[in-house]
Design an enzyme around this catalytic site. Structure first.
Site, PDB file in Angstrom:
ATOM      1  N   CYS A 117       0.844  -1.193   0.000  1.00 49.68           N
ATOM      2  CA  CYS A 117       0.000   0.000   0.000  1.00 49.68           C
ATOM      3  C   CYS A 117       0.880   1.243   0.000  1.00 49.68           C
ATOM      4  CB  CYS A 117      -0.900  -0.031   1.233  1.00 49.68           C
ATOM      5  SG  CYS A 117      -1.739   1.516   1.609  1.00 49.68           S
ATOM      6  N   HIS A 283      -8.505  -3.086   2.799  1.00 51.38           N
ATOM      7  CA  HIS A 283      -7.349  -2.430   3.427  1.00 51.38           C
ATOM      8  C   HIS A 283      -7.440  -0.906   3.287  1.00 51.38           C
ATOM      9  CE1 HIS A 283      -2.970  -2.077   4.454  1.00 51.38           C
ATOM     10  NE2 HIS A 283      -3.099  -0.991   3.705  1.00 51.38           N
ATOM     11  N   GLU A 284      -7.685  -0.426   2.073  1.00 53.48           N
ATOM     12  CA  GLU A 284      -7.699   1.020   1.845  1.00 53.48           C
ATOM     13  C   GLU A 284      -8.888   1.688   2.537  1.00 53.48           C
ATOM     14  OE1 GLU A 284      -5.116   2.363   0.655  1.00 53.48           O
ATOM     15  OE2 GLU A 284      -4.185   0.501  -0.013  1.00 53.48           O
ATOM     16  N   HIS A 287      -7.945   2.524   5.959  1.00 53.31           N
ATOM     17  CA  HIS A 287      -7.226   3.803   6.072  1.00 53.31           C
ATOM     18  C   HIS A 287      -8.197   4.980   6.060  1.00 53.31           C
ATOM     19  CE1 HIS A 287      -3.226   2.274   6.050  1.00 53.31           C
ATOM     20  NE2 HIS A 287      -3.236   1.834   4.804  1.00 53.31           N
ATOM     21  N   HIS A 293      -1.256   1.547   9.369  1.00 49.66           N
ATOM     22  CA  HIS A 293      -0.647   0.245   9.124  1.00 49.66           C
ATOM     23  C   HIS A 293      -0.238  -0.413  10.436  1.00 49.66           C
ATOM     24  CE1 HIS A 293       0.570   1.210   4.707  1.00 49.66           C
ATOM     25  NE2 HIS A 293      -0.576   0.564   4.765  1.00 49.66           N
TER      26      HIS A 293
END
EC number: 3.4.24.-
Length: 569
Positions: A117, A283-284, A287, A293
């Site tokens: 990422c 995952h994104e 964020h 992370h």
């Protein structure tokens, strides 16, 4: 994201001066782009020398120099050197479970070249300030933290959080809109596949938080909370260019923008090749919601892509991390119960198993008591999982379980249904050929309707039916209400602490085999009924007394709603 028009002039010059990758148009003829012919993929340049490693360490926050988020007006970004470089390498090595030698050996370079990422792993420490000269104090500076990169637009162009303790930011509202940008679609997947995968990624976060994600195709772009798009090299007016296939596959920005590198080979979650778009999207989104992370094994928030995980899920720590920002899921239930079934083990012995179910509106959840969470992928529509019973607003469930009887009933309104556990469907008629559903007044004489809730007490072989402030004790052997009933709920189930009691209109009552206890639910709270073990330990406790209320979310985790558009995923 249409932030290019408000870039600072110096940054815009840097952007225009940079080489622009020329790519042929991806050809398609079908409206949904299912016949799209992707253009050739660019390959990222491997990190193979000192200079490339220095850039990597600076780009992802391992050195003390912030150079990660776009060109700097003051010139090319600084890179760590000498002792600072060795220390940055050691920090990176320790995080990746490598010998912390401080040397750029083959294993360290290999770790740097793994697909990852684009959000930095660490927040660099602030630069050391020179001693102040004597004289008047300096004028107050901007309140923006010196650690933060320059804000290039109203969206802030900075990552959401860091493992070194930097404050993560969270959305202040609970309903968030998202959109896959029509001008920035993947060249490798059909539009339908992209939307389905992204919707599933949002649903996975919704399953563990009180957030409601909805796709919005109508509102003006500026009104959409989270926008997602694919691009190559310089893309979508973004100050951070993608590097081609093999390294940085996506990045996310504060307050909602997510970009995927279209040079990467993104694939559906069922594929055993390429990079799973679902996994990267989850995952994104993490964020965007505020998670940094982590290098903890098993976390979806690890910076590097972990292949060979086709059935990945949000683990316990990821769930707790996001709930620290947004809280736990709260809500009432129409009914809750343990479903008993008999199975034979490998030795042919009959074993009794149970599963816990929670019903709310038209949805239900299976609760995995051994894992202390709901089943992955829940909730599911009642219509899908329980054929033949009402599809919403179930009032009560009762399982009459004696040596001679094993009967399951669902109640709604003034009717009840009997459920066949072996065939996994509601019966349409009884042994005499009489049709289901039946009137409660016929099958359970003396019981009013509609009910608030009910449960079967195996100790006494009684069904307790609840209606407003009253409880009815029903003898299943004699098929009648006990003579001394109905009574007030407070009389049969007194409060251990005065006034700490649901009093009336209980949502659900059920016996839990996991806890060997009866629980009453009302709103987002529960009361545990004093059991035999409690009485043995504290003889002063009243029989069937109610312990003080607690929050349901403190005992049963992640019973969360999802947007109705994703119910069948």
């Amino acid at each position: 994201m249409l932030a290019a028009s408000i870039f600072r002039p110096t940054l815009l010059l840097c952007w225009l001066a940079a080489p622009w990758p020329t790519q042929p148009e991806s050809l398609f003829h079908s409206r949904d782009r299912s016949d799209l012919e992707p253009s050739p993929l660019r390959q990222a340049k491997p990190i193979a020398d000192l200079h490339a490693a220095q850039r990597f360490l600076s780009r992802y926050g391992w050195s003390g120099v912030w150079a990660a988020w776009g060109p700097s007006p003051e010139g090319p970004p600084e890179t760590p050197k000498g002792a600072a470089l060795a220390e940055a390498v050691r920090r990176f090595q320790r995080a990746n479970a490598l010998p912390a030698s401080g040397e750029l050996d083959a294993a360290t370079l290999a770790a740097m070249n793994r697909p990852r990422c684009g959000v930095p792993d660490m927040r660099p420490p602030p630069p050391s300030a020179p001693p102040s000269p004597p004289g008047p104090p300096p004028r107050a500076r901007s309140r923006r933290s010196p650690r933060a990169p320059l804000s290039l637009s109203r969206r802030g162009w900075q990552p959401r959080g860091y493992p070194d303790g930097g404050a993560a930011q969270a959305f202040s509202k609970r309903t968030l809109s998202w959109r896959l940008l029509g001008e920035a679609l993947s060249s490798q997947l059909s539009v339908a596949d992209q939307r389905r995968i992204v919707a599933l990624a949002f649903r996975m976060w919704s399953e563990v938080t009180p957030l409601d994600f909805r796709e919005d195709l109508a509102a003006p772009g500026a009104a959409v909370d989270i926008k997602l798009g694919f691009g190559r090299g310089r893309h979508l007016g973004c100050p951070r260019a993608f590097d081609g296939s093999g390294q940085e596959f996506a990045h996310a920005w504060r307050l909602g923008d997510i970009h995927f590198d279209d040079d990467e080979h993104f694939t559906p979650p069922t594929s055993d090749t390429g990079i799973s778009l679902l996994k990267v999207a989850v995952h994104e989104i993490g964020h965007v919601l505020g998670l940094p992370h982590t290098y903890r094994t098993g976390s979806i928030m690890q910076p590097n892509y972990i292949p060979q995980e086709p059935a990945f899920e949000l683990d316990w720590s990821d769930r707790k991390a996001i709930q620290k920002l947004y809280g736990s899921c709260e809500g009432s239930f129409d009914t809750a119960f343990d479903w008993i079934r008999k199975e034979r083990n490998q030795y042919g012995e009959v074993m009794v198993r149970f599963s816990t179910y929670f019903f709310r509106n038209s949805w239900y959840w299976l609760y995995e008591n051994r894992n202390n969470r709901t089943r992955y992928g829940d909730p599911i529509q009642i219509l899908t999982g329980w054929p033949g019973i009402p599809t919403h607003n179930i009032d009560a469930f009762v399982h009459i379980w004696t040596w001679k009887r094993d009967e399951r009933y669902f109640f709604q309104g003034n009717q009840y249904w009997r459920y066949d556990s072996d065939k996994d469907q509601a019966l349409t008629e009884d042994e005499q050929g009489k049709s289901y559903p039946k009137l409660i007044s016929e099958g359970f004489p003396g019981i009013p309707s509609p009910l608030d809730t009910a449960f079967y007490d195996r100790r006494q072989k009684l069904i307790y039916f609840f209606k407003e402030s009253l409880v009815f004790a029903f003898d299943v052997n004699r098929n009648r209400v006990l003579n001394s009933y109905p009574k007030r709920i407070t009389e049969v189930f007194p409060a251990v602490i005065p006034q700490n009691h649901p009093f009336r209109n209980i949502d659900s009552a059920y016996y839990s085999y996991a806890y060997n206890s009866i629980f009453f639910f009302k709103g987002n709270a529960y009361w545990k009924v004093v059991n035999d073990k409690d009485k043995q330990q504290n003889s002063w406790l009243p029989a069937n007394g109610l312990f003080p209320k607690k929050f349901i979310s403190e005992k049963w985790f992640d019973v969360c709603d999802v947007h109705i558009s994703t119910l069948n995923m």
